[in-house]
Design an enzyme around this catalytic site. Structure first.
Site, PDB file in Angstrom:
ATOM      1  N   GLU A  88      50.155  71.781 -47.747  1.00  0.00           N
ATOM      2  CA  GLU A  88      49.163  72.725 -47.051  1.00  0.00           C
ATOM      3  C   GLU A  88      49.252  74.043 -46.862  1.00  0.00           C
ATOM      4  OE1 GLU A  88      47.035  71.488 -42.685  1.00  0.00           O
ATOM      5  OE2 GLU A  88      49.018  70.906 -42.907  1.00  0.00           O
ATOM      6  N   ASP A 135      40.806  79.374 -40.642  1.00  0.00           N
ATOM      7  CA  ASP A 135      40.234  80.693 -40.086  1.00  0.00           C
ATOM      8  C   ASP A 135      38.926  81.307 -40.928  1.00  0.00           C
ATOM      9  OD1 ASP A 135      42.590  80.454 -38.723  1.00  0.00           O
ATOM     10  OD2 ASP A 135      43.950  81.749 -39.159  1.00  0.00           O
ATOM     11  N   LYS A 183      33.051  88.828 -40.945  1.00  0.00           N
ATOM     12  CA  LYS A 183      32.780  89.032 -40.723  1.00  0.00           C
ATOM     13  C   LYS A 183      32.284  89.355 -42.193  1.00  0.00           C
ATOM     14  CE  LYS A 183      33.121  91.553 -36.639  1.00  0.00           C
ATOM     15  NZ  LYS A 183      34.996  92.374 -35.891  1.00  0.00           N
ATOM     16  N   THR A 185      44.109  66.529 -38.301  1.00  0.00           N
ATOM     17  CA  THR A 185      44.675  67.461 -38.289  1.00  0.00           C
ATOM     18  C   THR A 185      44.764  67.934 -36.433  1.00  0.00           C
ATOM     19  OG1 THR A 185      43.259  69.348 -37.870  1.00  0.00           O
ATOM     20  CG2 THR A 185      44.241  68.569 -40.470  1.00  0.00           C
ATOM     21  N   GLU A 186      45.146  68.413 -36.318  1.00  0.00           N
ATOM     22  CA  GLU A 186      45.087  68.656 -34.329  1.00  0.00           C
ATOM     23  C   GLU A 186      43.873  69.260 -34.287  1.00  0.00           C
ATOM     24  OE1 GLU A 186      48.482  70.181 -35.912  1.00  0.00           O
ATOM     25  OE2 GLU A 186      50.267  69.761 -34.315  1.00  0.00           O
ATOM     26  N   TYR A 187      43.184  70.142 -35.157  1.00  0.00           N
ATOM     27  CA  TYR A 187      41.960  71.096 -35.409  1.00  0.00           C
ATOM     28  C   TYR A 187      41.162  69.675 -34.861  1.00  0.00           C
ATOM     29  CZ  TYR A 187      43.188  75.539 -34.026  1.00  0.00           C
ATOM     30  OH  TYR A 187      43.096  77.070 -33.531  1.00  0.00           O
ATOM     31  N   GLU A 188      41.491  68.922 -35.842  1.00  0.00           N
ATOM     32  CA  GLU A 188      40.327  68.189 -36.360  1.00  0.00           C
ATOM     33  C   GLU A 188      39.850  66.566 -35.540  1.00  0.00           C
ATOM     34  OE1 GLU A 188      41.138  66.077 -39.994  1.00  0.00           O
ATOM     35  OE2 GLU A 188      39.319  64.397 -39.496  1.00  0.00           O
TER      36      GLU A 188
END
Ligand code: SAM
Length: 216
Positions: free
Chosen positions: A43, A117, A121, A193-196
């Site tokens: 990962e 991430d 830009k 995941t944590e973000y999910e």
């Protein structure tokens, strides 16, 4: 991700037998580290490591390597692993740009990218972990029968990733969804995941795509 300096993180990582300070020395030799010939899944951008740790507990017949750029984040996964002592899990603190220095051709069976991430830009597009530059790097380490799985909440990054996958002909898009948690087939066995967990609890749909090396 907001980064807070964690005092002692670098030292703990340097001392741990679950982390590699000079992973280049292991190129082509990772099976020896695990003392078996089982497939190796990585990962990239593992954050605090909940996803890869759960995978390692669930699939003892697979070896897992978590890669994370920042010590202050990686230390959280490492602390958990110091408690669990899973024989099929280790970590590398590095920037994934150097991934080809760490793994030999065909050494990796699966690559997970979770909530990478977005680098919104245009001038930073090459830093996105699904940019053509990164997809080409991954081709150098993935087995011909391997795969790459990418999940994100970020619609723009996902659209960019779909378009990029089209342009890199050596990868083939085999499946995708714009709403993973309501896609019965793709969500089967999903580990959050944590973000999910954070985004889906706010009602944000999760995108997922699966790529495989193309056969010509
Ligand atoms: N995968 C975790 C999740 O889904 O909860 C963390 C997601 S967080 C938004 C992205 C993580 O990727 C951060 O911890 C960041 O430091 C790491 N990261 C970003 N670019 C990286 C790179 N080039 N090499 C290694 N790690 C990277």
């Amino acid at each position: 991700m907001r980064l807070r300096n964690v005092p002692g993180a670098r030292e703990a990582i340097a001392e741990s037998t679950f982390c590699y300070e000079t992973p280049e020395d292991m190129k082509g030799l990772w099976s020896r580290r695990f003392n078996n010939q089982n497939p190796i899944h990585i990962e990239i951008g593992m954050g605090k490591g909940r996803f890869i740790t759960e995978l390692a507990m669930k699939y003892p017949e697979i070896n897992f390597i978590g890669i994370e750029k920042y010590s202050s984040v990686l230390i959280r996964g490492l602390e958990k692993q110091e408690e669990l002592q899973l024989p099929n899990l280790c970590f590398i603190r590095m920037d994934a740009e150097d991934i080809c220095k760490i793994f030999a051709p065909g050494e990796i069976s699966k690559i997970y990218l979770n909530f990478s991430d977005p680098w919104p830009k245009d001038r930073h597009a090459k830093r996105r972990l699904t940019s053509a530059q990164f997809l080409e790097r991954y081709l150098k380490i993935i087995r011909p029968d391997g795969s790459l799985e990418f999940k994100t909440d970020n619609t723009d990054l996902f659209q960019f990733s779909l378009e990029t996958a089209e342009t890199v002909k050596e990868w083939e898009l085999t499946a995708f969804t714009h709403d993973l948690h309501h896609d019965t087939a793709m969500n089967e066995g999903n580990i959050m995941t944590e973000y999910e967990e954070r985004f889906s609890s706010m009602g944000t749909p999760i995108h997922k795509m699966i790529l495989k090396p193309a056969i010509f």
